[in-house]
Scaffold this active site. Structure first.
Site, PDB file in Angstrom:
ATOM      1  N   TYR A  62     -53.657  40.103 -30.325  1.00  0.00           N
ATOM      2  CA  TYR A  62     -53.489  38.643 -30.235  1.00  0.00           C
ATOM      3  C   TYR A  62     -53.192  38.014 -31.589  1.00  0.00           C
ATOM      4  O   TYR A  62     -52.383  37.077 -31.679  1.00  0.00           O
ATOM      5  CB  TYR A  62     -54.715  38.004 -29.573  1.00  0.00           C
ATOM      6  CG  TYR A  62     -55.960  37.959 -30.410  1.00  0.00           C
ATOM      7  CD1 TYR A  62     -56.276  36.839 -31.167  1.00  0.00           C
ATOM      8  CD2 TYR A  62     -56.856  39.028 -30.426  1.00  0.00           C
ATOM      9  CE1 TYR A  62     -57.431  36.786 -31.930  1.00  0.00           C
ATOM     10  CE2 TYR A  62     -58.006  38.983 -31.176  1.00  0.00           C
ATOM     11  CZ  TYR A  62     -58.291  37.864 -31.933  1.00  0.00           C
ATOM     12  OH  TYR A  62     -59.436  37.828 -32.688  1.00  0.00           O
ATOM     13  N   CYS A  89     -59.807  31.180 -35.892  1.00  0.00           N
ATOM     14  CA  CYS A  89     -59.249  30.489 -34.736  1.00  0.00           C
ATOM     15  C   CYS A  89     -58.979  28.999 -34.971  1.00  0.00           C
ATOM     16  O   CYS A  89     -57.997  28.467 -34.451  1.00  0.00           O
ATOM     17  CB  CYS A  89     -60.149  30.679 -33.512  1.00  0.00           C
ATOM     18  SG  CYS A  89     -61.907  30.516 -33.824  1.00  0.00           S
ATOM     19  N   CYS A 100     -64.238  32.013 -37.674  1.00  0.00           N
ATOM     20  CA  CYS A 100     -63.541  31.090 -36.786  1.00  0.00           C
ATOM     21  C   CYS A 100     -63.183  29.788 -37.481  1.00  0.00           C
ATOM     22  O   CYS A 100     -62.054  29.322 -37.411  1.00  0.00           O
ATOM     23  CB  CYS A 100     -64.404  30.807 -35.543  1.00  0.00           C
ATOM     24  SG  CYS A 100     -63.612  29.705 -34.362  1.00  0.00           S
ATOM     25  N   HIS A 145     -50.221  16.722  -7.975  1.00  0.00           N
ATOM     26  CA  HIS A 145     -48.769  16.784  -8.158  1.00  0.00           C
ATOM     27  C   HIS A 145     -48.263  15.543  -8.897  1.00  0.00           C
ATOM     28  O   HIS A 145     -48.741  14.442  -8.666  1.00  0.00           O
ATOM     29  CB  HIS A 145     -48.102  16.859  -6.780  1.00  0.00           C
ATOM     30  CG  HIS A 145     -46.620  16.969  -6.821  1.00  0.00           C
ATOM     31  ND1 HIS A 145     -45.969  18.124  -7.168  1.00  0.00           N
ATOM     32  CD2 HIS A 145     -45.653  16.039  -6.580  1.00  0.00           C
ATOM     33  CE1 HIS A 145     -44.663  17.914  -7.113  1.00  0.00           C
ATOM     34  NE2 HIS A 145     -44.443  16.658  -6.771  1.00  0.00           N
ATOM     35  N   GLU A 180     -49.808  35.859 -32.189  1.00  0.00           N
ATOM     36  CA  GLU A 180     -49.965  34.440 -32.511  1.00  0.00           C
ATOM     37  C   GLU A 180     -49.246  34.089 -33.801  1.00  0.00           C
ATOM     38  O   GLU A 180     -48.497  33.099 -33.863  1.00  0.00           O
ATOM     39  CB  GLU A 180     -51.455  34.097 -32.602  1.00  0.00           C
ATOM     40  CG  GLU A 180     -52.122  34.061 -31.239  1.00  0.00           C
ATOM     41  CD  GLU A 180     -53.619  33.874 -31.297  1.00  0.00           C
ATOM     42  OE1 GLU A 180     -54.208  33.519 -30.265  1.00  0.00           O
ATOM     43  OE2 GLU A 180     -54.218  34.097 -32.373  1.00  0.00           O
ATOM     44  N   LYS A 211     -55.964  28.577 -37.502  1.00  0.00           N
ATOM     45  CA  LYS A 211     -54.798  29.177 -36.838  1.00  0.00           C
ATOM     46  C   LYS A 211     -54.298  28.277 -35.713  1.00  0.00           C
ATOM     47  O   LYS A 211     -53.092  28.110 -35.539  1.00  0.00           O
ATOM     48  CB  LYS A 211     -55.172  30.554 -36.303  1.00  0.00           C
ATOM     49  CG  LYS A 211     -54.018  31.300 -35.630  1.00  0.00           C
ATOM     50  CD  LYS A 211     -54.459  32.689 -35.217  1.00  0.00           C
ATOM     51  CE  LYS A 211     -55.627  32.629 -34.258  1.00  0.00           C
ATOM     52  NZ  LYS A 211     -56.152  33.971 -33.898  1.00  0.00           N
ATOM     53  N   GLU A 250     -51.077  22.791 -10.434  1.00  0.00           N
ATOM     54  CA  GLU A 250     -51.096  22.793  -8.974  1.00  0.00           C
ATOM     55  C   GLU A 250     -50.632  24.130  -8.393  1.00  0.00           C
ATOM     56  O   GLU A 250     -50.933  24.459  -7.245  1.00  0.00           O
ATOM     57  CB  GLU A 250     -50.216  21.665  -8.425  1.00  0.00           C
ATOM     58  CG  GLU A 250     -48.727  21.862  -8.615  1.00  0.00           C
ATOM     59  CD  GLU A 250     -47.901  20.750  -7.991  1.00  0.00           C
ATOM     60  OE1 GLU A 250     -48.117  20.446  -6.803  1.00  0.00           O
ATOM     61  OE2 GLU A 250     -47.050  20.165  -8.701  1.00  0.00           O
TER      62      GLU A 250
END
Length: 448
Positions: free
Chosen positions: A178, A48, A43, A437, A182, A51, A442
């Site tokens: 993934y 990760c 990682c 908002h 990616e 990346k 939301e």
């Protein structure tokens, strides 16, 4: 009681191994960890973290264009791969130093050499030294798979992407998971011509079908090409250094770089596990029980080498549970239910809980609520790209059993929403929550 050099000897200083080692030491154990490459593991060093930094860099391609619609007089900009690459690698160096210091601060001895298991309590080091330990923890992670096809040696994996000497103009990425999606998004934003080649007929298996179909649609609009049902036949290297890639059922593709993103296998070979009596499954994963114990009572394993859930946060939880249970007198187990996950594609997607298909198969009667909208920023920027949020609800109990979304900041939004799904909240609880908002998030409390 027999006397050992260490109470715990960990092989592998990745996320799971580091967490287990420092927590065990904090509980009073004498701990050493052996790492043959760099502290931090997949990682931090080659996964990760670097990346995600490339993902951040890639986002500027669209942000700079959009800025003009918001009144900023942005000139035409060029991209320098070497600057981003070197800055990312420098940050990896910083993180490795921080991880090493963390181990040192917790009085964990770091041994920078290869370690091989020689028995239930014995470890041989590459230097020729042999040490003993009351418990041994295997935390060696996983390694990229490379297809067994002629010329495969001309391709690279995600490990080497971060060290490319220059930005390739044409990139072929093998795989549909993934990692493939990616890096496709990253290199496409950097200006490379990107083609994903997948041996099956779909991307991102395991994610909600509507969400992954939306990513496919957006990716194609952005210029990424896809070749489905196209297993590799061979790869040839041409005189100018480029590659010609042959696949079943379609014409050859020429590229400057071929990236294999076809899965990862547990890194369990060559460290003496089978010789020591540790059971492995057909994929080479270390077989463990709910307390991370292998078939040898004194040897445990956590993280990707067990091939349970190949995610960094899961490895960390497993390392924590192991250390607390074995050395801390606080036994507990990892709950593998309702784990959130994300794909940092362009745009990113994220999900937690059951997909629509899974829920229909398991629960039968469900309700699906969704919002298909264009984010406010995209409207003013003149982008037609739409986001999609889905909520899967058990019709019998009104409990939310799945949330899936694709759009800007989807992973950041889902992390908080995953708490609600994990807690078993109902659709009514979402409806009763006042919207914040204007925001994209939301939409989660306005789903119809």
């Amino acid at each position: 009681m027999p006397s050992y050099d260490y109470d715990l000897f960990t092989i592998g200083a990745g996320s799971g191994g580091v967490r287990a080692s420092r927590v065990a030491s904090a509980h009073g154990a004498k701990v050493a960890v052996a790492e043959e490459y760099r502290v931090g593991g997949t990682c931090v060093i080659r996964g990760c973290v670097p990346k995600k930094l490339l993902v951040y860099g890639a986002h500027f391609a669209e942000d700079l264009k959009d800025a003009r619609r918001f009144g900023w007089n942005v000139p035409d900009c060029s991209f320098d791969w070497s600057v981003l690459r070197d800055n990312v690698l420098a940050d990896v160096d910083r993180l490795e130093k921080a991880y090493t210091e963390t181990l040192g601060n917790h009085k964990v001895e770091v041994i920078r050499e290869r370690a091989v298991v020689k028995g239930p309590h014995e470890i041989a080091l590459a230097s020729g030294r042999t040490v003993t330990a009351g418990k041994i923890l295997i935390a060696t992670g996983a390694w990229p798979l490379i297809p067994d096809v002629p010329g495969a040696e001309h391709g690279i994996t995600s490990n080497e992407v971060f060290h490319l000497p220059e930005l390739p103009k044409r990139v072929v990425i093998a795989g549909g998971g993934y990692i493939a999606n990616e890096f496709a998004g990253i290199f496409n934003e950097f200006g490379s011509k990107v083609t994903i080649v997948n041996r099956s007929d779909a991307i991102l298996r395991g994610y909600d079908e509507q969400i992954r179909d939306r990513l496919l649609q957006i990716s194609m609009i952005k210029g990424i090409e896809f070749r489905f049902n196209a297993p590799f036949e061979k790869i040839e290297k041409l005189e100018d250094g480029s590659l010609r890639i042959f696949m079943q059922g379609c014409d050859p593709i020429e590229a400057d770089c071929l990236i294999f993103a076809t899965g990862r296998r547990p890194k369990s070979d060559g460290i003496g596990l089978e010789e020591a009596g540790v059971a492995l499954n057909e994929k080479g994963a270390v077989v463990v029980d709910e307390d991370n114990r292998t078939s040898v009572d004194s040897i445990y394993a956590v993280g990707d080498v067990t091939d349970r859930v190949q995610l960094t946060p899961v490895a960390i939880r497993e390392g924590q549970a192991f250390a607390d249970t074995v050395f801390g007198g606080k036994p507990h187990r990892v709950d593998y239910g309702c784990i959130p996950s994300a794909v940092f594609s362009h745009p990113p997607l994220a999900g937690v809980g059951m997909t629509e298909g899974q829920a229909r198969n398991k629960l039968g009667s469900i309700k699906v609520y969704q919002s298909d909208f264009r984010p406010m920023k995209n409207v003013l920027a003149g982008r037609n790209e739409r986001s999609l949020y889905k909520m899967i609800v058990d019709a019998a109990s009104d409990r939310v059993v799945g949330l899936h979304m694709i759009g800007p900041d989807a992973p950041e939004i889902l992390q908080a929403a995953a708490v609600a799904v994990k807690a078993g909240l109902t659709k009514q609880a979402f409806d009763d929550t006042v919207a914040l908002h204007p925001s994209m998030a939301e939409e989660l409390v306005l789903l119809k």
